[in-house]
Design a protein around this motif. Structure first.
Motif, PDB file in Angstrom:
ATOM      1  N   PRO A  48      48.191  23.136 -18.879  1.00 43.22           N
ATOM      2  CA  PRO A  48      48.831  21.823 -18.735  1.00 43.22           C
ATOM      3  C   PRO A  48      48.872  21.103 -20.078  1.00 43.22           C
ATOM      4  CG  PRO A  48      46.639  21.835 -17.751  1.00 43.22           C
ATOM      5  CD  PRO A  48      46.961  23.252 -18.093  1.00 43.22           C
ATOM      6  N   PRO A  49      50.002  20.486 -20.420  1.00 42.56           N
ATOM      7  CA  PRO A  49      50.167  19.866 -21.741  1.00 42.56           C
ATOM      8  C   PRO A  49      49.436  18.537 -21.847  1.00 42.56           C
ATOM      9  CG  PRO A  49      52.124  19.514 -20.421  1.00 42.56           C
ATOM     10  CD  PRO A  49      51.211  20.363 -19.581  1.00 42.56           C
ATOM     11  N   ILE A  50      48.132  18.611 -21.950  1.00 46.11           N
ATOM     12  CA  ILE A  50      47.298  17.412 -22.018  1.00 46.11           C
ATOM     13  C   ILE A  50      46.388  17.554 -23.235  1.00 46.11           C
ATOM     14  CG2 ILE A  50      45.533  16.044 -20.860  1.00 46.11           C
ATOM     15  CD1 ILE A  50      46.527  17.373 -18.213  1.00 46.11           C
ATOM     16  N   ASP A  51      46.663  16.778 -24.248  1.00 41.99           N
ATOM     17  CA  ASP A  51      45.806  16.778 -25.440  1.00 41.99           C
ATOM     18  C   ASP A  51      44.596  15.888 -25.140  1.00 41.99           C
ATOM     19  OD1 ASP A  51      44.543  16.406 -27.878  1.00 41.99           O
ATOM     20  OD2 ASP A  51      46.414  16.315 -29.017  1.00 41.99           O
ATOM     21  N   PHE A  52      43.453  16.502 -24.968  1.00 42.71           N
ATOM     22  CA  PHE A  52      42.269  15.731 -24.588  1.00 42.71           C
ATOM     23  C   PHE A  52      41.894  14.681 -25.623  1.00 42.71           C
ATOM     24  CE2 PHE A  52      39.565  17.719 -21.001  1.00 42.71           C
ATOM     25  CZ  PHE A  52      40.694  17.971 -20.242  1.00 42.71           C
ATOM     26  N   LEU A  73      38.792  24.308 -23.847  1.00 38.10           N
ATOM     27  CA  LEU A  73      39.844  23.609 -24.578  1.00 38.10           C
ATOM     28  C   LEU A  73      40.311  24.471 -25.739  1.00 38.10           C
ATOM     29  CD1 LEU A  73      38.384  19.992 -24.832  1.00 38.10           C
ATOM     30  CD2 LEU A  73      39.910  20.922 -23.094  1.00 38.10           C
ATOM     31  N   HIS A  74      41.620  24.480 -25.964  1.00 37.46           N
ATOM     32  CA  HIS A  74      42.154  25.198 -27.114  1.00 37.46           C
ATOM     33  C   HIS A  74      41.591  24.576 -28.391  1.00 37.46           C
ATOM     34  CE1 HIS A  74      45.067  26.739 -30.041  1.00 37.46           C
ATOM     35  NE2 HIS A  74      45.276  27.724 -29.161  1.00 37.46           N
ATOM     36  N   SER A  75      41.252  25.401 -29.344  1.00 35.38           N
ATOM     37  CA  SER A  75      40.527  24.921 -30.519  1.00 35.38           C
ATOM     38  C   SER A  75      41.373  24.053 -31.443  1.00 35.38           C
ATOM     39  CB  SER A  75      39.961  26.102 -31.301  1.00 35.38           C
ATOM     40  OG  SER A  75      41.003  26.980 -31.702  1.00 35.38           O
ATOM     41  N   THR A  76      42.702  24.150 -31.357  1.00 33.73           N
ATOM     42  CA  THR A  76      43.539  23.337 -32.245  1.00 33.73           C
ATOM     43  C   THR A  76      44.399  22.329 -31.480  1.00 33.73           C
ATOM     44  OG1 THR A  76      45.256  25.046 -32.250  1.00 33.73           O
ATOM     45  CG2 THR A  76      43.646  25.088 -34.037  1.00 33.73           C
ATOM     46  N   THR A  77      44.873  22.682 -30.284  1.00 36.51           N
ATOM     47  CA  THR A  77      45.694  21.734 -29.521  1.00 36.51           C
ATOM     48  C   THR A  77      44.846  20.846 -28.618  1.00 36.51           C
ATOM     49  OG1 THR A  77      46.010  23.190 -27.616  1.00 36.51           O
ATOM     50  CG2 THR A  77      47.550  23.431 -29.462  1.00 36.51           C
ATOM     51  N   GLU A  79      44.090  21.268 -25.700  1.00 37.24           N
ATOM     52  CA  GLU A  79      44.598  21.280 -24.332  1.00 37.24           C
ATOM     53  C   GLU A  79      43.707  22.183 -23.481  1.00 37.24           C
ATOM     54  OE1 GLU A  79      49.352  20.627 -25.326  1.00 37.24           O
ATOM     55  OE2 GLU A  79      48.581  22.626 -24.918  1.00 37.24           O
ATOM     56  N   PRO A  80      43.504  21.820 -22.215  1.00 37.06           N
ATOM     57  CA  PRO A  80      42.666  22.660 -21.357  1.00 37.06           C
ATOM     58  C   PRO A  80      43.402  23.943 -20.989  1.00 37.06           C
ATOM     59  CG  PRO A  80      43.641  20.894 -20.072  1.00 37.06           C
ATOM     60  CD  PRO A  80      44.027  20.640 -21.512  1.00 37.06           C
TER      61      PRO A  80
END
Lengths: 259, 103
Positions: A48-52, A73-77, A79-80
């Motif tokens: 899902p396009p959610i930048d924490f 969480l993606h290490s650069t974006t 996002e979960p």
């Protein structure tokens, strides 16, 4: 509570309290599962396009008919990512909540603040309403039924808020020294031994027209190692229990950016 | 309703009722090498964890690369305490979480 507001139901259970903060719906949307970039056996991934980083204390609930589990969480974006047992293209709906302090002031209705001046609740928010908490703590693939919850007439989503699962190395394997292969147990020499790792994520799924939430497993990395019996040493086994929240998302607008 | 508390949206839909459950957020924590150094385990005391009858504590990861089961932090609850630990003494990925009670 010496000062402030609390509301109770008829059984004395607290609904709102100025002692705590609540979660407000911030964003909803739909997506489809994409190729997995983690785990050799994970069929797909939900992203899902959610930048924490854009939220204070985000909490995500998802409605997906295929089992999915929180990967991280993606290490650069930031996002979960959720490992998913469904095929690429599996559809899902996500619901993002953030803490009630982060939404704008309202021009009408009730707002509740705590003693620090933080907004504990606003009547303008769509609250995170957990109808059930489902847990599972198995340490291997026991085959036991997973917990489930049904709310007739409701639309549910499930928050898998942390990594959970198990990595289990069985003490037994299969020996391929002869044909057919034979079951192997420790203490028996075998030059062509194969051990099947049991590595699963724990997650959840939503079925029955959105009315049923269940926990389930997602194959993560069930690799087979080949070795000799002399070279097979015991491995550490790991297990992380899952605590998941079943959210009532009935009548939540999708897609929407609420605040 | 004879008594209680209800909230409606602008369309007249009931969006919160006194009988509903609601997620209650108590706080957050940062653990891992950058925050808690070489400490492998610890706890957070919060009396509100048991303040609300019929509620269940939970935690949610909001920062950190927690995908590895051999290094991911474990978070559990015992009474008024949140307990956290890392399975490895030397591998402690920086992790942030929130915690609360649901019910």
């Amino acid at each position: 509570m010496p000062v402030g507001l609390e509301t109770y139901d008829a059984l004395g259970k607290v609904l709102l309290s100025t002692d705590v903060l609540t979660m407000a719906l911030r964003k909803t949307g739909t997506g489809t599962a994409v190729a997995s970039d983690a785990g050799s056996a994970v069929p797909s991934m939900l992203k899902p396009p959610i930048d924490f980083r854009n939220y204070t204390w985000p909490l995500v609930a998802i409605s997906c008919a295929s089992p999915f589990g929180f990967f991280g969480l993606h290490s650069t974006t930031f996002e979960p990512r959720y490992g998913c047992a469904g095929a690429i293209g599996t559809s899902y709906t996500y619901y993002l909540f953030d803490v009630s302090t982060t939404i704008p002031n309202t021009t009408f209705g009730l707002e509740v603040y705590n003693s620090s001046g933080q907004r504990a609740y606003s009547a303008a928010q769509r609250s995170a309403k957990p109808l059930a908490v489902l847990t599972d703590n198995r340490a291997s693939d026991t085959g036991a039924a997973f917990p489930t919850f049904t709310a007739t007439g409701k639309q549910l989503a499930i928050a898998i808020p942390h990594w959970a699962g198990w990595q289990y190395w069985p003490p037994n394997g299969m020996c391929y020294d002869n044909t057919p292969a034979e079951a192997w147990e420790p203490g028996i020499f075998c030059s062509n031994l194969q051990i099947q790792q049991d590595y699963k994520m724990l997650g959840g799924k939503i079925t029955n027209g959105g009315q049923t939430a269940s926990l389930d497993k997602i194959t993560y990395e069930d690799i087979t190692i080949s070795t000799s019996s002399g070279g097979y040493s015991s491995h550490n086994n790991y297990a992380v229990p899952l605590t998941a929240l079943v959210m009532d998302v009935t009548l939540f607008p999708v897609p929407a950016t609420v605040f | 309703m004879p008594q209680g508390f209800q909230v409606f949206d602008a369309s007249g839909n009931l969006i919160l009722d006194a009988t509903d459950a609601i997620a209650k957020i108590l706080g957050g924590g940062n653990i891992g090498t950058s925050s808690t150094g070489t400490t492998q385990s610890g706890s957070i005391f919060d009396a509100r964890l048991t303040q609300f009858a019929g509620h269940t504590p939970f935690a949610a990861i909001i920062r950190g690369d927690t995908w590895n089961i051999t290094t991911a932090p474990r978070i559990s609850f015992s009474g008024n305490s949140l307990l956290w630990s890392f399975p490895h003494a030397t591998l402690r990925p920086d992790t942030s979480f929130i915690f609360g009670v649901a019910g």
